[in-house]
Design an enzyme around this catalytic site. Sequence first.
Site, PDB file in Angstrom:
ATOM      1  N   SER A 131       0.818  -1.212   0.000  1.00 20.86           N
ATOM      2  CA  SER A 131       0.000   0.000   0.000  1.00 20.86           C
ATOM      3  C   SER A 131       0.855   1.268   0.000  1.00 20.86           C
ATOM      4  O   SER A 131       0.475   2.276  -0.586  1.00 20.86           O
ATOM      5  CB  SER A 131      -0.930   0.003   1.220  1.00 20.86           C
ATOM      6  OG  SER A 131      -1.864  -1.061   1.133  1.00 20.86           O
ATOM      7  N   PHE A 155       4.165 -10.111  -6.457  1.00 21.31           N
ATOM      8  CA  PHE A 155       2.759 -10.282  -6.879  1.00 21.31           C
ATOM      9  C   PHE A 155       2.526  -9.754  -8.288  1.00 21.31           C
ATOM     10  O   PHE A 155       1.537  -9.056  -8.553  1.00 21.31           O
ATOM     11  CB  PHE A 155       1.796  -9.591  -5.904  1.00 21.31           C
ATOM     12  CG  PHE A 155       1.936 -10.025  -4.473  1.00 21.31           C
ATOM     13  CD1 PHE A 155       1.908 -11.363  -4.132  1.00 21.31           C
ATOM     14  CD2 PHE A 155       2.087  -9.097  -3.461  1.00 21.31           C
ATOM     15  CE1 PHE A 155       2.028 -11.766  -2.808  1.00 21.31           C
ATOM     16  CE2 PHE A 155       2.208  -9.480  -2.127  1.00 21.31           C
ATOM     17  CZ  PHE A 155       2.176 -10.822  -1.800  1.00 21.31           C
ATOM     18  N   GLY A 338     -26.552 -24.167  -1.618  1.00 23.40           N
ATOM     19  CA  GLY A 338     -26.378 -25.158  -0.570  1.00 23.40           C
ATOM     20  C   GLY A 338     -25.051 -25.880  -0.713  1.00 23.40           C
ATOM     21  O   GLY A 338     -24.048 -25.295  -1.143  1.00 23.40           O
ATOM     22  N   GLU A 362      -4.802  -3.529  -6.849  1.00 24.21           N
ATOM     23  CA  GLU A 362      -5.017  -2.177  -7.399  1.00 24.21           C
ATOM     24  C   GLU A 362      -5.291  -1.163  -6.284  1.00 24.21           C
ATOM     25  O   GLU A 362      -5.998  -0.179  -6.459  1.00 24.21           O
ATOM     26  CB  GLU A 362      -6.183  -2.152  -8.414  1.00 24.21           C
ATOM     27  CG  GLU A 362      -6.121  -3.197  -9.510  1.00 24.21           C
ATOM     28  CD  GLU A 362      -5.050  -2.914 -10.551  1.00 24.21           C
ATOM     29  OE1 GLU A 362      -4.035  -2.295 -10.195  1.00 24.21           O
ATOM     30  OE2 GLU A 362      -5.225  -3.320 -11.702  1.00 24.21           O
TER      31      GLU A 362
END
Length: 379
Positions: A131, A155, A338, A362
Amino acid sequence: MDFTLSDQQQAFVDMAADFAAEELAPFALDWDQTKHFPVDTLKKAGSLGLGAICVADDVGGSGLGRLDTALIIEALATGCPTVAAYISIHNMCATMIDRYGTPEQRETHLPALATMDALASYCLTEPGCGSDAAALKTRAVRDGDAYVLTGQKQFISGAGASALYLVMARTGEDGPKGISAFLVPGDAKGLTFGANEKKMGWNAQPTRAVMMDGVRVPAENRLGAEGDGFRIAMSGLDGGRLNIAAASLGGAQFAFDKAVAYMKDRKAFGKPIAEFQALQFELADMATDLESARTFLWRAATALDDKAPNATTLCAMAKRLVTDRCFDVANRALQLHGGYGYLAEYGIEKIVRDLRVHQILEGTNEIMRVIVARSVIGA
């Protein structure tokens, strides 16, 4: 505002939806399970003009806008959100080169990116700064008519398969003003890649570390001026955030449609479960969430097309709102199936896994709140 799509917009939405139904959806589960990156399928997408959607047509781009792109990515994601998201990242790189590149850079790189004969990866995040991107440590040192890059990115989507890496590296002082952007060829000496990460979702695209050990690139490979890299990176993320939101929307729409069909067919206590009012209310809320998310996404995309002063704030709002709501819709669709929703063959659990990361990449949704809060208080 007119919320009706033009004939042209409807035509390319239909084209993207047909491509998703024919070239993505039938193979999405197998790609997920085998961790296959469908490069040949991406080239087919490129042949339809999906490799450089916002790029000018003089270098092979489609010359469309941000709203058009969001519509296309949403349609593609109904077939596979993972592949649609990679197409979004590739397009983000192409658009940044188109916007900030020299004539020579545009002519050298964009025609092959437009057809997706060459793939691109966006390299901003590092192991120690996600970040806090302005704290990145990768360095680019000027050496005559070249730069020498050393550092690691983390990443990175498409890493190892891409022909071009758009790398943010530090050329000057600490903080955002000391960052520059570089175009690094995939075959550059000193460029290596980590193992393909084992992930919760997004298995149909590789995610690897990108490592640079004295990677030498010509000075003409710098994108923009020295010190402009952080601004360039952030401008690319406005469109990237809209597209990731659109990929969430398409995936959630697929899950919702599957849930509706399942509930009409599945019987309990002598009647289809779609006839139980409590479950009808659940569907009504999910449909409303999808439509409100779509409306706000279109609002933000239109603002970015119009270069509105609050466009960045609206893109952050849209990314946070749409990815949160659409993950919730997909998760509820799984619940409505379910026990069958938990099985891989129904395709719903894959959507839930794929959409979860959209709340992180992002810019995390917590960072989206920071951007919005700062705009509110004028910080």
